[in-house]
Write a protein that holds these residues in place. Structure first.
Motif, mmCIF file in Angstrom:
data_model
loop_
_atom_site.group_PDB
_atom_site.id
_atom_site.type_symbol
_atom_site.label_atom_id
_atom_site.label_comp_id
_atom_site.label_asym_id
_atom_site.label_seq_id
_atom_site.Cartn_x
_atom_site.Cartn_y
_atom_site.Cartn_z
ATOM 1 N N SER A 16 0.823 -1.206 0.000
ATOM 2 C CA SER A 16 0.000 0.000 0.000
ATOM 3 C C SER A 16 0.863 1.264 0.000
ATOM 4 O O SER A 16 0.496 2.285 -0.594
ATOM 5 C CB SER A 16 -0.937 -0.001 1.202
ATOM 6 O OG SER A 16 -0.206 -0.113 2.409
ATOM 7 N N THR A 17 2.033 1.209 0.661
ATOM 8 C CA THR A 17 2.951 2.349 0.670
ATOM 9 C C THR A 17 3.486 2.614 -0.728
ATOM 10 O O THR A 17 3.586 3.766 -1.176
ATOM 11 C CB THR A 17 4.118 2.088 1.643
ATOM 12 O OG1 THR A 17 3.600 1.849 2.947
ATOM 13 C CG2 THR A 17 5.066 3.280 1.692
ATOM 14 N N VAL A 18 3.839 1.523 -1.430
ATOM 15 C CA VAL A 18 4.320 1.649 -2.811
ATOM 16 C C VAL A 18 3.246 2.250 -3.696
ATOM 17 O O VAL A 18 3.495 3.149 -4.505
ATOM 18 C CB VAL A 18 4.752 0.274 -3.365
ATOM 19 C CG1 VAL A 18 5.117 0.389 -4.840
ATOM 20 C CG2 VAL A 18 5.911 -0.283 -2.566
ATOM 21 N N SER A 19 2.007 1.760 -3.520
ATOM 22 C CA SER A 19 0.892 2.254 -4.324
ATOM 23 C C SER A 19 0.712 3.760 -4.139
ATOM 24 O O SER A 19 0.551 4.507 -5.116
ATOM 25 C CB SER A 19 -0.393 1.509 -3.939
ATOM 26 O OG SER A 19 -1.504 2.032 -4.628
ATOM 27 N N ARG A 20 0.744 4.222 -2.888
ATOM 28 C CA ARG A 20 0.569 5.651 -2.620
ATOM 29 C C ARG A 20 1.717 6.475 -3.203
ATOM 30 O O ARG A 20 1.503 7.554 -3.761
ATOM 31 C CB ARG A 20 0.448 5.902 -1.116
ATOM 32 C CG ARG A 20 -0.869 5.455 -0.513
ATOM 33 C CD ARG A 20 -1.045 6.010 0.889
ATOM 34 N NE ARG A 20 -0.052 5.476 1.813
ATOM 35 C CZ ARG A 20 -0.210 4.347 2.507
ATOM 36 N NH1 ARG A 20 -1.314 3.643 2.373
ATOM 37 N NH2 ARG A 20 0.732 3.930 3.324
ATOM 38 N N ALA A 21 2.941 5.945 -3.071
ATOM 39 C CA ALA A 21 4.113 6.676 -3.566
ATOM 40 C C ALA A 21 4.084 6.820 -5.082
ATOM 41 O O ALA A 21 4.400 7.887 -5.623
ATOM 42 C CB ALA A 21 5.390 5.964 -3.134
ATOM 43 N N THR A 28 3.084 9.298 2.485
ATOM 44 C CA THR A 28 4.505 8.935 2.433
ATOM 45 C C THR A 28 5.325 10.220 2.359
ATOM 46 O O THR A 28 4.885 11.221 1.783
ATOM 47 C CB THR A 28 4.826 8.059 1.209
ATOM 48 O OG1 THR A 28 4.432 8.750 0.017
ATOM 49 C CG2 THR A 28 4.113 6.729 1.283
ATOM 50 N N SER A 29 6.507 10.161 2.944
ATOM 51 C CA SER A 29 7.379 11.338 2.912
ATOM 52 C C SER A 29 7.924 11.542 1.509
ATOM 53 O O SER A 29 7.965 10.612 0.688
ATOM 54 C CB SER A 29 8.534 11.156 3.896
ATOM 55 O OG SER A 29 9.381 10.094 3.461
ATOM 56 N N ALA A 30 8.363 12.773 1.220
ATOM 57 C CA ALA A 30 8.901 13.088 -0.105
ATOM 58 C C ALA A 30 10.139 12.240 -0.407
ATOM 59 O O ALA A 30 10.319 11.768 -1.539
ATOM 60 C CB ALA A 30 9.237 14.578 -0.187
ATOM 61 N N ARG A 33 9.053 8.634 -1.092
ATOM 62 C CA ARG A 33 8.349 8.599 -2.376
ATOM 63 C C ARG A 33 9.343 8.631 -3.533
ATOM 64 O O ARG A 33 9.209 7.894 -4.508
ATOM 65 C CB ARG A 33 7.384 9.781 -2.467
ATOM 66 C CG ARG A 33 6.540 9.771 -3.742
ATOM 67 C CD ARG A 33 5.338 10.689 -3.620
ATOM 68 N NE ARG A 33 5.724 12.072 -3.338
ATOM 69 C CZ ARG A 33 5.476 12.713 -2.211
ATOM 70 N NH1 ARG A 33 4.850 12.082 -1.224
ATOM 71 N NH2 ARG A 33 5.839 13.970 -2.039
ATOM 72 N N GLU A 34 10.359 9.456 -3.407
ATOM 73 C CA GLU A 34 11.372 9.558 -4.463
ATOM 74 C C GLU A 34 12.152 8.254 -4.604
ATOM 75 O O GLU A 34 12.436 7.799 -5.720
ATOM 76 C CB GLU A 34 12.322 10.720 -4.148
ATOM 77 C CG GLU A 34 13.362 10.972 -5.236
ATOM 78 C CD GLU A 34 14.251 12.169 -4.926
ATOM 79 O OE1 GLU A 34 15.302 12.295 -5.568
ATOM 80 O OE2 GLU A 34 13.888 12.958 -4.017
ATOM 81 N N LYS A 35 12.490 7.631 -3.474
ATOM 82 C CA LYS A 35 13.222 6.363 -3.507
ATOM 83 C C LYS A 35 12.394 5.264 -4.167
ATOM 84 O O LYS A 35 12.901 4.467 -4.958
ATOM 85 C CB LYS A 35 13.606 5.945 -2.084
ATOM 86 C CG LYS A 35 14.697 6.784 -1.448
ATOM 87 C CD LYS A 35 15.010 6.288 -0.042
ATOM 88 C CE LYS A 35 16.084 7.132 0.627
ATOM 89 N NZ LYS A 35 16.376 6.660 2.011
#
Length: 332
Positions: A16-21, A28-30, A33-35
């Motif tokens: 779910s974190t990957v999906s949001r990013a 998720t933090s910037a 998200r960039e990573k």
């Protein structure tokens, strides 16, 4: 084909974190998200075309999360869901989730696809209960108890068990035993309450020696029935916590030389397909899973279309089904 699960595994985060990013959604933090976006690019990830199209418009696709592998119980719920879906031209996506991690993965997929809503279906009250994350789409829970005000479709096990006991009482039985499921199951607890209340209302004692707690399986019911029916004083009727356990009760009765229903009446619970193939055919109380599934999809569809659900909790009742395994009490 690279999926969000592959990216999640590499990054050590939840799907779910990957999906949001990847969607640039909050949560998720910037830096993270960039990573994640960089890892996705390096791994050759490409968003599903269907998901991309669904992001652009309202969808009639609804997800259904089932809490175990496909069987009679989950199939009955799914049948009710599919019945309403065909009427309203709703597309369905089913996801089997036997663990919290499976469920989270399913929700991540549904969120990425921008589905219109989700049905959480459980065959055991209390499984995966508790707080759920805030969902970006309407949700309805089947057979689940949760502390949030999310809509729920439930059945009344206490009332169903009363139907079974009252049926036996109407046939003149006063010596009634009960082989139940495990004590940790809310199904078992509510059915026990129902049996006790029906007997109390009729002025009939609940005999502890004729009561057994099992694991819902035929073998445990067989062993319990041997003890209860093999005693010097035995009941003239037995209530089985589910229909499959009644198979074990039948075997014990035959081994003891008892005829059903002449020597002992037997009634089950659920209205499993096995009832019609047992000899004699098993009387039972239906567990209305098909109706619960249909009600759940209807509720989700109404929410998707902005219609207000009047009650957070909707009760769908089962019914008594009399077949051949229950008869008049012949004890003088």
């Amino acid at each position: 084909m690279i999926t969000i699960y592959d990216i999640a595994q590499k990054m050590g985060v939840n799907p779910s974190t990957v999906s949001r990013a990847l969607r640039g959604a909050p949560g998720t933090s910037a830096a993270l998200r960039e990573k994640i976006q960089k890892a996705a690019q390096e791994m050759g990830y490409s968003p599903n075309l269907m998901a991309r199209q669904l992001r652009m418009k309202t969808t009639s696709i609804i997800g259904v999360i089932l809490d175990e592998e496909w069987n009679w119980y989950s199939g009955a719920i799914a049948g009710g869901v599919q019945s309403y879906a065909r009427e309203k031209d709703i597309q369905l996506i089913f996801w089997n989730a036997t663990s919290a991690a499976d469920q989270e993965a399913g929700l991540a997929v549904f969120e990425e696809m921008r589905i219109g809503g989700v049905v959480f279906a459980s065959t055991q009250i209390g499984e995966h209960s508790g707080e759920y994350p805030k969902l970006p789409f309407p949700a309805v829970f089947v057979n689940r108890i949760n502390s949030s005000k999310t809509s729920r479709i439930m059945t009344d096990d206490m009332e169903g068990a009363m139907f079974a006991a009252e049926h036996l009482l109407s046939l003149g039985h006063r010596d009634i035993g009960f082989i139940n499921g495990p004590e940790y199951s809310i199904h078992s607890l509510n059915r026990l309450k129902g049996v006790k209340k029906a007997l109390q209302d009729a002025g009939v004692p609940f005999v502890e020696d004729w009561y057994a707690k099992t694991d819902w399986k035929e073998q445990a019911a067989y062993e319990s029935a041997l003890r209860i029916l093999g005693g010097s004083i035995r009941p003239t009727a037995l209530i089985s916590g589910n229909d499959e356990m009644a198979i074990g009760i039948y075997d014990a009765a035959r081994e003891l030389g008892l005829s059903i229903p002449e020597d002992v009446s037997v009634i089950g619970y659920n209205n499993h397909t096995c009832c019609d193939y047992m000899r004699p055919k098993l009387s039972t109380v239906s567990l209305p899973l098909w109706e619960m599934g249909r009600n759940a999809l209807e509720a989700v569809f109404m929410k998707m279309n902005g219609k207000e659900i009047q009650k957070d909790k909707r009760i769908v009742n089962g019914e008594l089904i009399v077949r051949e395994s229950t008869g008049p009490c012949l004890r003088k």
